[in-house]
Motif scaffolding. Sequence first.
Motif, short mmCIF file in Angstrom:
data_model
loop_
_atom_site.label_atom_id
_atom_site.label_comp_id
_atom_site.label_asym_id
_atom_site.label_seq_id
_atom_site.Cartn_x
_atom_site.Cartn_y
_atom_site.Cartn_z
N PHE A 5 0.79 -1.22 0.00
CA PHE A 5 0.00 0.00 0.00
C PHE A 5 0.84 1.29 0.00
CE2 PHE A 5 -3.09 -3.05 1.80
CZ PHE A 5 -4.13 -2.84 0.92
N PHE A 6 1.99 1.25 0.65
CA PHE A 6 2.76 2.49 0.81
C PHE A 6 4.21 2.40 0.34
CE2 PHE A 6 -0.34 2.23 4.36
CZ PHE A 6 -1.17 3.26 3.98
N GLY A 7 4.76 1.20 0.31
CA GLY A 7 6.20 1.06 0.12
C GLY A 7 6.87 1.09 1.49
N ILE A 8 7.83 0.22 1.72
CA ILE A 8 8.46 0.12 3.02
C ILE A 8 9.96 0.34 2.89
CG2 ILE A 8 8.78 -2.40 2.88
CD1 ILE A 8 8.13 -2.52 5.88
N ASP A 9 10.54 1.10 3.82
CA ASP A 9 11.98 1.30 3.80
C ASP A 9 12.65 0.34 4.78
OD1 ASP A 9 11.44 2.36 6.28
OD2 ASP A 9 11.88 4.42 5.74
N LEU A 10 13.98 0.31 4.76
CA LEU A 10 14.72 -0.66 5.56
C LEU A 10 14.49 -0.44 7.06
CD1 LEU A 10 16.72 -2.96 5.80
CD2 LEU A 10 18.59 -1.32 5.58
N LYS A 11 14.47 0.81 7.49
CA LYS A 11 14.29 1.10 8.90
C LYS A 11 12.97 0.56 9.42
CE LYS A 11 14.15 4.89 12.27
NZ LYS A 11 14.25 6.35 12.48
N THR A 12 11.89 0.79 8.68
CA THR A 12 10.58 0.29 9.09
C THR A 12 10.53 -1.23 9.06
OG1 THR A 12 9.58 2.30 8.17
CG2 THR A 12 8.11 0.46 8.64
N PHE A 13 11.14 -1.82 8.04
CA PHE A 13 11.13 -3.28 7.91
C PHE A 13 11.82 -3.94 9.11
CE2 PHE A 13 13.03 -7.28 6.37
CZ PHE A 13 11.87 -7.93 5.93
N LEU A 14 12.95 -3.37 9.54
CA LEU A 14 13.69 -3.96 10.66
C LEU A 14 12.94 -3.85 11.98
CD1 LEU A 14 17.40 -2.95 9.90
CD2 LEU A 14 16.29 -5.16 9.55
N CYS A 15 12.00 -2.93 12.08
CA CYS A 15 11.20 -2.81 13.32
C CYS A 15 10.44 -4.10 13.62
CB CYS A 15 10.21 -1.65 13.20
SG CYS A 15 10.97 -0.02 13.23
N PHE A 16 10.11 -4.86 12.59
CA PHE A 16 9.36 -6.11 12.78
C PHE A 16 10.25 -7.24 13.30
CE2 PHE A 16 6.74 -3.69 9.89
CZ PHE A 16 5.46 -3.97 10.31
N PHE A 17 11.57 -7.01 13.37
CA PHE A 17 12.47 -8.07 13.76
C PHE A 17 13.31 -7.71 14.99
CE2 PHE A 17 11.54 -8.51 9.29
CZ PHE A 17 11.21 -9.85 9.19
#
Length: 252
Positions: free
Chosen positions: A188-200
């Motif tokens: 829906f928005f596109g995800i950057d690396l910083k946001t992606f790593l928040c899930f891990f």
Amino acid sequence: MSHDHECDEFRCPPVVPADAPDDFCIPEECCPERIRTPKFPSPNTCLPQEELEELERKISEANELLLSLALTRGNEEEGVLEQERLRTAFEGLKGKVIKVEVSKENQRRSLLVRGIVSLVGRDFVLLEDENYLKIIRLEDVCSIKSPTELCDVHEKQELIGIDPCLRRAITLDFGATVAKSPELIQIFFGIDLKTFLCFFEKRIVRVKTKKRVFIGRLIGMEPHEVIFRQGRRQKAVPVEEITLLKIKKRKK
């Protein structure tokens, strides 16, 4: 039964001449003529020919974009445009097994990373294999290669045939539902690396730089650093130095 030549009682001679035809002392007149048979190379792919040609075409286009990106990095605006085109190229390879050549500027040896293209973020691409999630920054990609053995991987249709409960949740509680999934954020928005790593966060990560490898528990990511814990010590690695970031998959 008669023979044209005397081979009924075959015995090795007491002395083997230097120009003997082979190491088994078999006289040439006793060897039957070799029958010519067609030779077929073993297949190096289980993909149909049309799909193989399409995959190779996409890889070739992506490599042309990478070359163009390397030539235009001095122009920031043009570089942003080229990265967008590169993301589009990787999107066309989603669900395919590929090899990505990764290298930092002024690095002598490149790194070859193999996996299935799983997710293409704003500034990174995610490859997967049976054991690891492999995160590569787009600007570090040098080229894309086909693996020696190419096999078909079932591509996932985004939001087609999804679970009815998920469809209802997206419709009636869009913000909270999408915020819990990196895949939905990307769609829906596109995800950057910083946001992606928040899930891990709190997961064990393996960070490879040009000089060494760090292993620790992920704490988070600042604008220009990945932060993780090794024992009681906290370590920050500049994003610019990271060649590959690996996260071990949880067993299902």
